[in-house]
Design a protein around this motif. Structure first.
Motif, PDB file in Angstrom:
ATOM      1  N   THR A 108       0.903  -1.113   0.070  1.00  0.00           N
ATOM      2  CA  THR A 108      -0.342   0.022  -0.243  1.00  0.00           C
ATOM      3  C   THR A 108       0.901   1.191   0.504  1.00  0.00           C
ATOM      4  O   THR A 108       0.830   2.222  -0.419  1.00  0.00           O
ATOM      5  N   PHE A 134      -5.701   5.183  -2.238  1.00  0.00           N
ATOM      6  CA  PHE A 134      -5.728   4.968  -1.351  1.00  0.00           C
ATOM      7  C   PHE A 134      -6.196   5.837  -0.314  1.00  0.00           C
ATOM      8  O   PHE A 134      -5.614   6.852  -0.244  1.00  0.00           O
ATOM      9  N   THR A 163      -3.490  -3.112   5.744  1.00  0.00           N
ATOM     10  CA  THR A 163      -1.954  -2.761   5.402  1.00  0.00           C
ATOM     11  C   THR A 163      -1.643  -4.114   5.866  1.00  0.00           C
ATOM     12  O   THR A 163       0.414  -3.926   5.568  1.00  0.00           O
TER      13      THR A 163
END
Length: 245
Positions: free
Chosen positions: A42, A100, A120
């Motif tokens: 991420t 995100f 995550t």
């Protein structure tokens, strides 16, 4: 049976810590008995997660508020009105189809909170007996001058305040399904504290001292013989308390 709805921030994810040297921070927590867990891609910055099975510490090699309480709420972009209805003013809002999604805000004493759209990391597999050398994680304790303000802010976010405690120092505990919070007076200690407890804490502290783990001066009123305050490379304070306190 219907599931109880999540409180506004969602489900607790990690205590996010900013570090200038993620390798040094990872090695420090591994020496204490924490283990790494698999993370996603991420973030563009170096990121790792260490856990004792109950507490998850997200190490972020970047400049950011530290510690930050990070929660996961799917569809966070659609929940902005819910936060506004609570009187929460966002300090950061990054939403959209190509990013995100995450938002950030602060509590009444500057405590940093972040809400992200997805996990995550993957949970680690550890048995209940696999505690770290620090003992059982008890709570994240934050400095606060006004306990009533802390209670009023955090209870609508899914935390329940219990009676103010006087030992081993004055603090206000707040409980939730996944994280225990507390607030202590700044005159007791100016920084946030990761608090751990164990019945055999004096023996654990001796083992940690034999490993050469750095210590700091304890908060006032707490004796050194059965308690200790550790300092991590990134500056996080870990308070180790005997279970009897």
């Amino acid at each position: 049976m219907p599931h109880r709805p999540l409180p506004p921030p969602g489900r607790f994810h990690e205590v996010s810590l900013a570090t200038d040297d993620i390798r040094a921070s990872v090695e420090f927590y591994e020496r204490l008995g924490f283990s790494q867990t698999a993370t996603t891609d991420t973030y563009a910055h170096p990121y790792g997660v260490l856990t004792d099975g109950r507490l998850y510490l997200g190490l972020h090699q970047r400049r950011a508020a530290s510690p930050t309480l990070t929660f996961v709420r799917p569809g966070v972009a659609a929940s902005l009105a819910e936060f506004a209805a609570l009187g929460i003013e966002l300090t950061m809002c990054r939403t959209g189809e190509e990013v995100f999604n995450e938002i950030g805000f602060e509590g009444p004493h500057g405590e940093s909170v972040r809400v992200i759209e997805a996990r995550t990391y993957s949970p680690a597999v550890r048995t209940p007996r696999e505690v770290s050398l620090c003992g059982d994680f008890a709570q994240l304790s934050l400095p606060a001058t006004d306990f009533d303000a802390a209670r009023s802010f955090w209870e609508p976010l899914g935390f329940v305040a219990t009676d103010e405690a006087g030992t081993p120092y004055v603090h206000l505990p707040l409980t939730s399904d996944a994280l225990e919070l507390a607030f202590h007076r700044p005159r007791t200690f100016e920084a946030p504290l990761l608090v751990f407890r164990a019945a055999d804490m004096p023996e654990r502290i001796e083992r940690l001292r034999a490993l050469g783990v750095a210590e700091e001066a304890l908060p006032r009123g707490i004796a050194r013989d059965a308690h200790a305050l550790l300092a991590s490379p990134e500056g996080t304070q870990l308070l180790l308390l005997s279970e009897s306190e």
